[in-house]
Motif scaffolding. Structure first.
Motif, PDB file in Angstrom:
ATOM      1  N   TRP A  17     158.025 -17.018  -2.826  1.00 49.32           N
ATOM      2  CA  TRP A  17     157.560 -15.787  -3.467  1.00 49.32           C
ATOM      3  C   TRP A  17     156.880 -16.052  -4.802  1.00 49.32           C
ATOM      4  O   TRP A  17     155.868 -15.453  -5.124  1.00 49.32           O
ATOM      5  CB  TRP A  17     158.733 -14.836  -3.701  1.00 49.32           C
ATOM      6  N   ARG A 170     159.762  -9.061  -6.647  1.00 44.99           N
ATOM      7  CA  ARG A 170     159.202  -9.154  -5.301  1.00 44.99           C
ATOM      8  C   ARG A 170     158.876  -7.766  -4.758  1.00 44.99           C
ATOM      9  O   ARG A 170     157.833  -7.559  -4.115  1.00 44.99           O
ATOM     10  CB  ARG A 170     160.192  -9.861  -4.375  1.00 44.99           C
ATOM     11  N   GLN A 173     155.765  -6.690  -6.412  1.00 43.10           N
ATOM     12  CA  GLN A 173     154.662  -7.498  -5.907  1.00 43.10           C
ATOM     13  C   GLN A 173     154.153  -6.960  -4.578  1.00 43.10           C
ATOM     14  O   GLN A 173     152.940  -6.800  -4.376  1.00 43.10           O
ATOM     15  CB  GLN A 173     155.146  -8.950  -5.757  1.00 43.10           C
ATOM     16  N   LEU A 174     155.063  -6.676  -3.661  1.00 44.65           N
ATOM     17  CA  LEU A 174     154.673  -6.142  -2.352  1.00 44.65           C
ATOM     18  C   LEU A 174     154.093  -4.741  -2.470  1.00 44.65           C
ATOM     19  O   LEU A 174     153.121  -4.401  -1.776  1.00 44.65           O
ATOM     20  CB  LEU A 174     155.876  -6.140  -1.408  1.00 44.65           C
ATOM     21  N   ARG A 175     154.667  -3.923  -3.329  1.00 41.38           N
ATOM     22  CA  ARG A 175     154.144  -2.565  -3.505  1.00 41.38           C
ATOM     23  C   ARG A 175     152.735  -2.590  -4.077  1.00 41.38           C
ATOM     24  O   ARG A 175     151.871  -1.831  -3.629  1.00 41.38           O
ATOM     25  CB  ARG A 175     155.064  -1.749  -4.411  1.00 41.38           C
ATOM     26  N   ALA A 176     152.501  -3.483  -5.045  1.00 40.63           N
ATOM     27  CA  ALA A 176     151.167  -3.583  -5.629  1.00 40.63           C
ATOM     28  C   ALA A 176     150.141  -4.074  -4.619  1.00 40.63           C
ATOM     29  O   ALA A 176     148.987  -3.632  -4.618  1.00 40.63           O
ATOM     30  CB  ALA A 176     151.199  -4.518  -6.835  1.00 40.63           C
ATOM     31  N   SER A 177     150.556  -4.977  -3.734  1.00 39.15           N
ATOM     32  CA  SER A 177     149.623  -5.511  -2.735  1.00 39.15           C
ATOM     33  C   SER A 177     149.237  -4.454  -1.712  1.00 39.15           C
ATOM     34  O   SER A 177     148.211  -4.580  -1.034  1.00 39.15           O
ATOM     35  CB  SER A 177     150.240  -6.713  -2.023  1.00 39.15           C
ATOM     36  N   ALA A 178     150.048  -3.391  -1.592  1.00 37.97           N
ATOM     37  CA  ALA A 178     149.768  -2.325  -0.632  1.00 37.97           C
ATOM     38  C   ALA A 178     149.282  -1.060  -1.320  1.00 37.97           C
ATOM     39  O   ALA A 178     149.306   0.020  -0.726  1.00 37.97           O
ATOM     40  CB  ALA A 178     151.024  -2.026   0.179  1.00 37.97           C
ATOM     41  N   ASP A 181     147.482   2.123   0.205  1.00 43.30           N
ATOM     42  CA  ASP A 181     147.711   2.086   1.651  1.00 43.30           C
ATOM     43  C   ASP A 181     148.843   3.054   1.977  1.00 43.30           C
ATOM     44  O   ASP A 181     149.958   2.932   1.465  1.00 43.30           O
ATOM     45  CB  ASP A 181     148.078   0.665   2.079  1.00 43.30           C
ATOM     46  N   TRP A 186     155.057  -2.354   3.904  1.00 43.80           N
ATOM     47  CA  TRP A 186     155.462  -3.260   2.830  1.00 43.80           C
ATOM     48  C   TRP A 186     156.936  -3.058   2.479  1.00 43.80           C
ATOM     49  O   TRP A 186     157.640  -4.015   2.151  1.00 43.80           O
ATOM     50  CB  TRP A 186     154.596  -3.060   1.588  1.00 43.80           C
TER      51      TRP A 186
END
Length: 224
Positions: A17, A170, A173-178, A181, A186
């Motif tokens: 990660w 983490r 991080q996943l929320r920002a990448s989505a 959307d 995520w």
């Protein structure tokens, strides 16, 4: 015995990660462990090491039928591991006001850590006590394990207490990448990773117990 914590699935997961944060220090396990020990810790371990060298007498014989009636340490280990794994598998309560915040995961993680704190130390002490009656070598190992548990009693839990903060990173991080959307895949992905991290943490906490159980099994094989 079990592999050092530095090579555990938990460390590898965090390294996947956050690779920059998990860069290798170049030190081996003994060097890293030395950073955890103060002068008094080293003195205590040295005294224990000298004491265990004198534990060469055969283990006291058990009353006939006693060993067969008792649940084995391996079974005790599997029981506790299974109970905690099932607790980890339970669903997380949603936030009171809706949404997808990290707070429910943080609260559940702390609760699961409390359950581990209550279940694992008594198991470890029990396995030590049973192993110490099996042979002189295991009695020595049990004494060293008790000393190591005492020396690391503060440092280990302090490090594991930081894990929810890593998991929050983490989550973000996943929320920002989505971002943008509407699909919430995520969050499902994070839920799976969070449980993976908890199971990996469980194995870190159980590693000393598993090592004692493994050593006792090896000792039993050697005496056949």
């Amino acid at each position: 015995m079990r592999a050092p914590v530095a090579g555990s699935p938990l460390v590898r997961l965090l390294g996947e990660w956050f690779p920059a944060d998990a860069a290798s220090s170049g030190m081996d396990f003994a060097e890293r462990l030395s950073l955890w020990l103060g002068a008094f810790d080293a003195i205590a371990l040295q005294a224990t090491h000298q004491a265990v060298r004198a534990m060469a007498a055969p283990a006291p014989a058990q009353p006939a039928g006693r060993a067969a009636a008792r649940v084995s340490p391996a079974q005790d280990l599997q029981r506790v591991r299974g109970l905690l794994a099932r607790a980890i598998a339970q669903p997380v309560a949603p936030p009171e006001e809706g949404g997808h915040g990290f707070v429910p995961y943080a609260e559940r993680h702390l609760e699961l850590q409390r359950q581990m704190d209550l279940a694992i130390p008594p198991l470890r002490a029990h396995v030590r006590e049973v192993a110490s009656r099996q042979s002189a070598r295991l009695r020595q190992l049990a004494a060293m394990d008790a000393a190591m548990e005492q020396v690391l009693a503060a440092r280990g839990p302090a490090l594991l207490a930081k894990l929810p903060a890593w998991l929050k990173r983490r989550f973000e991080q996943l929320r920002a990448s989505a971002a943008g959307d509407e699909d919430k895949d995520w969050l499902q992905a994070f839920d799976r990773e969070w449980r993976q991290a908890l199971l990996a943490e469980l194995e870190v906490r159980l590693a000393p117990v598993a090592g004692l159980v493994e050593a006792a099994a090896d000792e039993g094989d050697d005496t056949r």
